[in-house]
Design a protein around this motif. Structure first.
Motif, PDB file in Angstrom:
ATOM      1  N   ALA A  86       0.540  12.950   4.507  1.00 42.95           N
ATOM      2  CA  ALA A  86       0.808  12.225   3.258  1.00 42.95           C
ATOM      3  C   ALA A  86       0.881  13.194   2.087  1.00 42.95           C
ATOM      4  CB  ALA A  86      -0.271  11.184   3.029  1.00 42.95           C
ATOM      5  N   LYS A  87       0.050  14.224   2.130  1.00 45.76           N
ATOM      6  CA  LYS A  87       0.063  15.212   1.037  1.00 45.76           C
ATOM      7  C   LYS A  87       1.404  15.931   1.005  1.00 45.76           C
ATOM      8  CE  LYS A  87      -4.797  16.137   0.253  1.00 45.76           C
ATOM      9  NZ  LYS A  87      -5.951  16.899   0.724  1.00 45.76           N
ATOM     10  N   ILE A  88       1.866  16.362   2.181  1.00 49.37           N
ATOM     11  CA  ILE A  88       3.152  17.069   2.236  1.00 49.37           C
ATOM     12  C   ILE A  88       4.269  16.136   1.762  1.00 49.37           C
ATOM     13  CG2 ILE A  88       4.792  18.281   3.747  1.00 49.37           C
ATOM     14  CD1 ILE A  88       2.409  18.968   5.546  1.00 49.37           C
ATOM     15  N   ALA A  89       4.118  14.848   2.048  1.00 45.62           N
ATOM     16  CA  ALA A  89       5.169  13.890   1.688  1.00 45.62           C
ATOM     17  C   ALA A  89       5.021  13.381   0.255  1.00 45.62           C
ATOM     18  CB  ALA A  89       5.144  12.724   2.665  1.00 45.62           C
ATOM     19  N   ASN A  90       4.145  14.001  -0.529  1.00 49.73           N
ATOM     20  CA  ASN A  90       3.919  13.559  -1.908  1.00 49.73           C
ATOM     21  C   ASN A  90       3.453  12.104  -1.973  1.00 49.73           C
ATOM     22  OD1 ASN A  90       4.391  15.838  -3.361  1.00 49.73           O
ATOM     23  ND2 ASN A  90       6.581  15.424  -3.683  1.00 49.73           N
ATOM     24  N   ALA A  91       2.746  11.676  -0.963  1.00 50.57           N
ATOM     25  CA  ALA A  91       2.346  10.266  -0.950  1.00 50.57           C
ATOM     26  C   ALA A  91       0.847  10.094  -1.181  1.00 50.57           C
ATOM     27  CB  ALA A  91       2.733   9.638   0.389  1.00 50.57           C
ATOM     28  N   HIS A  92       0.096  11.198  -1.011  1.00 49.13           N
ATOM     29  CA  HIS A  92      -1.364  11.083  -1.051  1.00 49.13           C
ATOM     30  C   HIS A  92      -1.863  10.503  -2.378  1.00 49.13           C
ATOM     31  CE1 HIS A  92      -5.480  11.972  -0.058  1.00 49.13           C
ATOM     32  NE2 HIS A  92      -5.615  12.635  -1.195  1.00 49.13           N
ATOM     33  N   ASN A 123      -3.300  -2.745   2.943  1.00 50.51           N
ATOM     34  CA  ASN A 123      -2.199  -3.388   3.662  1.00 50.51           C
ATOM     35  C   ASN A 123      -0.963  -3.388   2.761  1.00 50.51           C
ATOM     36  OD1 ASN A 123      -0.468  -5.671   4.575  1.00 50.51           O
ATOM     37  ND2 ASN A 123      -2.019  -5.696   6.174  1.00 50.51           N
ATOM     38  N   ILE A 124       0.182  -3.063   3.333  1.00 55.73           N
ATOM     39  CA  ILE A 124       1.353  -2.891   2.476  1.00 55.73           C
ATOM     40  C   ILE A 124       2.267  -4.117   2.459  1.00 55.73           C
ATOM     41  CG2 ILE A 124       1.400  -0.384   2.678  1.00 55.73           C
ATOM     42  CD1 ILE A 124       3.687  -0.783   4.702  1.00 55.73           C
ATOM     43  N   GLY A 125       1.854  -5.192   3.111  1.00 55.01           N
ATOM     44  CA  GLY A 125       2.637  -6.433   3.055  1.00 55.01           C
ATOM     45  C   GLY A 125       3.833  -6.393   3.990  1.00 55.01           C
ATOM     46  N   ASP A 126       4.483  -7.525   4.060  1.00 54.76           N
ATOM     47  CA  ASP A 126       5.618  -7.673   4.947  1.00 54.76           C
ATOM     48  C   ASP A 126       6.697  -6.648   4.583  1.00 54.76           C
ATOM     49  OD1 ASP A 126       7.020  -8.757   6.951  1.00 54.76           O
ATOM     50  OD2 ASP A 126       7.672 -10.545   5.849  1.00 54.76           O
ATOM     51  N   MET A 149      -4.119   7.099  -2.881  1.00 59.30           N
ATOM     52  CA  MET A 149      -5.502   7.113  -3.346  1.00 59.30           C
ATOM     53  C   MET A 149      -5.713   6.161  -4.518  1.00 59.30           C
ATOM     54  SD  MET A 149      -6.843   8.737  -1.114  1.00 59.30           S
ATOM     55  CE  MET A 149      -8.548   8.688  -1.645  1.00 59.30           C
ATOM     56  N   GLU A 150      -4.637   5.868  -5.237  1.00 60.53           N
ATOM     57  CA  GLU A 150      -4.767   4.931  -6.364  1.00 60.53           C
ATOM     58  C   GLU A 150      -4.908   3.489  -5.897  1.00 60.53           C
ATOM     59  OE1 GLU A 150      -1.477   5.649  -8.969  1.00 60.53           O
ATOM     60  OE2 GLU A 150      -2.134   7.725  -9.294  1.00 60.53           O
ATOM     61  N   LYS A 151      -4.551   3.231  -4.660  1.00 59.77           N
ATOM     62  CA  LYS A 151      -4.670   1.862  -4.128  1.00 59.77           C
ATOM     63  C   LYS A 151      -6.146   1.527  -3.941  1.00 59.77           C
ATOM     64  CE  LYS A 151      -0.268   1.154  -3.480  1.00 59.77           C
ATOM     65  NZ  LYS A 151       0.403   0.245  -4.382  1.00 59.77           N
ATOM     66  N   GLU A 152      -6.448   0.252  -4.041  1.00 57.26           N
ATOM     67  CA  GLU A 152      -7.836  -0.181  -3.971  1.00 57.26           C
ATOM     68  C   GLU A 152      -8.505   0.267  -2.663  1.00 57.26           C
ATOM     69  OE1 GLU A 152      -8.143  -4.352  -4.827  1.00 57.26           O
ATOM     70  OE2 GLU A 152     -10.236  -4.334  -4.138  1.00 57.26           O
ATOM     71  N   ILE A 210      -1.570   1.367   5.403  1.00 59.86           N
ATOM     72  CA  ILE A 210      -0.809   2.596   5.167  1.00 59.86           C
ATOM     73  C   ILE A 210      -1.088   3.573   6.310  1.00 59.86           C
ATOM     74  CG2 ILE A 210      -0.616   4.607   3.647  1.00 59.86           C
ATOM     75  CD1 ILE A 210      -1.054   2.753   1.292  1.00 59.86           C
ATOM     76  N   PHE A 211      -2.365   3.671   6.691  1.00 60.19           N
ATOM     77  CA  PHE A 211      -2.747   4.580   7.773  1.00 60.19           C
ATOM     78  C   PHE A 211      -1.923   4.302   9.033  1.00 60.19           C
ATOM     79  CE2 PHE A 211      -5.101   5.660  11.571  1.00 60.19           C
ATOM     80  CZ  PHE A 211      -5.558   6.940  11.306  1.00 60.19           C
TER      81      PHE A 211
END
Ligand code: ADP
Length: 617
Positions: A490-496, A509-512, A500-503, A470-471
């Motif tokens: 990420a915070k501004i984009a409502n993604a943080h 890694n976000i996959g293909d 953070m819930e991801k392991e 993701i980074f």
């Protein structure tokens, strides 16, 4: 051959030093080989008890011709062998000679190995270079190139064709260095041993070479066709992987299978023909080689048989056998040489296909001294722009738009109206056919491309994410971004929160293509990416994919934050997003048919009003 040399010159030049080593190793290998076989003559003499000839030691003096030096050396070697036989007896001498043969062969094979080993860095290096060139070229080519050349085809060229160049041209390079050297040394030896017999041999060889040539002729054309079919195969695989969902949903497996089986059957047919011809090369040269041996054996052998002493005036029996060994040795490099001439056309066919990409003209180029631009200050001006893709059909007609700094301009219209095409012109993904686009009064064609694109950020309809963390996906395009900056974006984009819930948090890694994320999450990552880049101009292709209400709210919120401080050009599908835009352009069939603010357009009671009514239903 000329084509082949061109390819070699183009790619092998940086690896010259390895070539030098290869030549040295090959020369040594040939010399050791010949020396090891000269041992046969005294061995046979001992076995056939022919050592009663008397030899005198002759010292080497200066001023002798090469032939004389050869004779002196041969005489002295014979003299030495007889001395040794006298000293230690014939069987001990035999053992000594065999040991010598063994050592020579060991040296020869070591050099042979060395000569092949030094070629490895060249082969792998050239392969890497071609792949890199292709990859860089693909990235530099304008988007327009890829609508014609399909993705699978490009992958086929990058894998199949580059591999073919490696296996045919590069391995032939090895053979083309090794074999001439071996042939030269063996041939010289043969000439020294018996030039008359060698001249006789020479009469036979060209006829055999001609037969081989005839078979090899059509190979290039056939293998070009085979590689094209390989491209088709890869294209279909690519298409299928991309469209699996649709194929399954429409129960179209049988259909796709039918298409695929046709192309694979064709491919099989063509490769079979190429392979059959190629398979013919080895047995054919083997057979022709044996014919050569047969003829020389018969000719030379009958000369020896005719003379009563077992040694004709031309050659004695042990030397004749040595000669035959040399002849047999020269056949292998000759064979490999012809094999190389079979392989090279296949590789050249592939090179041609690779070159088609490498030499593709890049029509979107920078002018000689482009203007640098650091910041966006005033406005983007699109005036009298007409545009057609390569097929020549006019897609945009006389488009005129001014976008002032800080404003938001929205584009709406039915699908196929030309909205995406219009926004693609601003970062010069395509160049306008007529008219111009200016940023702060400078035609974008006169700007440094990197500067122009640096001014812009994209949030696409279909977020383009890479198989990475993701980074890295957020930091994409911003060199040296810190974790704090990425988290902030990420915070501004409502993604943080969801990250953070991801392991592994930001290191997940976000996959293909980001398949491990939901649609809304992918969009927020791509918004965070744009926020981090912090461009003055934002190009937004709003998502049509329906998100659930909560997800949509989060995405909308993120978008509003992103748009608020920037100049935005947005392709909108939901009118709710653009009600506050400074100008809304309604496009239909490549033209702006209505324009103005939301209320004005509603009052016009035209296309926009209809669209609005439909969406509020
Ligand atoms: P919109 O974004 O409004 O849906 P587009 O700009 O994608 O419309 O497409 C406008 C028209 O241009 C369509 O008719 C489409 O078929 C055509 N078009 C789009 N891309 C290409 C291309 N690469 N080559 C040729 N025609 C294209």
């Amino acid at each position: 051959m000329k084509e082949f040399l061109k390819v070699i010159k183009r790619y092998v030049a940086p690896y010259k030093k390895y070539l030098g080593w290869s030549i040295l190793m090959n020369v040594l290998s040939a010399i050791f080989n010949i020396f090891s076989f000269t041992m046969i003559i005294p061995i046979l003499r001992i076995l056939f008890k022919m050592s009663d000839t008397v030899y005198e030691y002759i010292p080497l003096t200066s001023g002798l011709s090469i032939k004389e030096i050869g004779n002196v050396l041969a005489n002295n070697a014979n003299w030495w062998v007889i001395q040794v036989i006298d000293d230690i007896g014939p069987s001990m001498t035999l053992l000594l000679l065999c040991a010598f043969l063994g050592i020579m062969t060991l040296l020869k094979t070591s050099c042979y190995f060395g000569s092949s080993a030094v070629m490895i860095p060249i082969r792998t290096g050239v392969l890497r270079d071609i792949r890199m060139q292709l990859y860089n070229k693909i990235m530099s080519l304008p988007l327009g190139f890829f609508s014609q050349e399909r993705k699978g085809d490009i992958i086929a060229r990058m894998t199949g064709d580059v591999g073919e160049i490696e296996s045919s041209i590069m391995s032939s390079l090895d053979m083309l260095i090794k074999n001439p050297i071996l042939i030269f040394f063996y041939f010289t030896t043969m000439m020294v041993v018996s030039w008359k017999l060698t001249v006789f041999t020479l009469v036979v060889v060209p006829a055999l070479g001609w037969i081989m040539g005839v078979i090899g002729k059509q190979l290039k054309r056939k293998s070009l066709q085979a590689q094209e079919l390989w491209s088709d195969t890869m294209s279909q695989v690519e298409e299928t992987l991309g469209g699996l969902r649709v194929i399954k949903a429409f129960n179209a497996e049988k259909n796709m299978e039918g298409r695929f089986s046709k192309v694979t059957a064709d491919l099989r047919d063509k490769t079979s023909r190429v392979s059959t011809r190629q398979a013919l090369a080895h047995p054919m040269s083997e057979f022709l080689g044996t014919i050569l041996i047969m003829i020389v054996l018969w000719f030379g052998g009958s000369l020896i048989l005719k003379s009563e002493t077992g040694s004709s005036s031309l050659i004695d029996a042990p030397t004749f056998i040595f000669y035959m060994v040399m002849l047999y040795s020269i056949i292998n490099p000759l064979k490999d040489f012809t094999k190389a001439t079979y392989n090279v056309p296949k590789g050249l066919a592939s090179m041609e296909r690779v070159d088609k990409i490498l030499n593709a003209p890049n029509e979107i180029t920078e002018i000689k001294n482009p203007t640098h631009i650091q910041d966006f200050k005033d406005k983007i001006e699109i005036s009298h722009v007409r545009f057609c893709y390569e097929d020549g059909k006019t897609i945009l007609k006389d488009i005129n738009v001014s976008i002032h700094k800080g404003n938001t301009v929205a584009i709406v219209g039915e699908s196929g109206a030309g909205k995406s095409t219009l926004v693609d012109l601003i970062p010069r993904f395509y160049d306008v056919t007529e008219g111009d686009i200016k940023i702060d009064g400078i035609d974008i064609r006169n700007l440094k491309m990197k500067d122009l694109r640096q001014l812009m950020g994209y949030v696409n309809q279909e977020p383009i994410l890479f198989n990475d963390t993701i980074f890295n996906n957020i930091a994409f395009g911003v060199e040296g971004a810190t974790m704090e900056q990425v988290v902030e974006a990420a915070k501004i984009a409502n993604a943080h929160d969801f990250i953070m819930e991801k392991e592994n948090g930001y290191m997940e890694n976000i996959g293909d293509r980001g398949t491990k994320l939901s649609g809304g999450q992918r969009q927020r990552i791509s918004i965070a990416r744009a926020i981090l880049k912090n461009p003055p101009i934002l190009i937004l292709d709003e998502a049509t994919a329906s998100l659930d209400t909560e997800s949509e709210r989060l995405v909308q919120e993120a978008l509003f934050r992103l748009m608020s401080t920037r100049t935005t050009i947005a392709i909108a599908h939901r009118l709710s997003t653009i009600k506050n835009s400074d100008e809304i352009l309604v496009m239909s069939d490549g033209e702006i048919v209505e324009r103005g603010k939301h209320e004005e357009l509603i009052q016009m009671n035209g296309y926009y009003k209809k669209l609005n009514d439909m969406q509020s239903l």
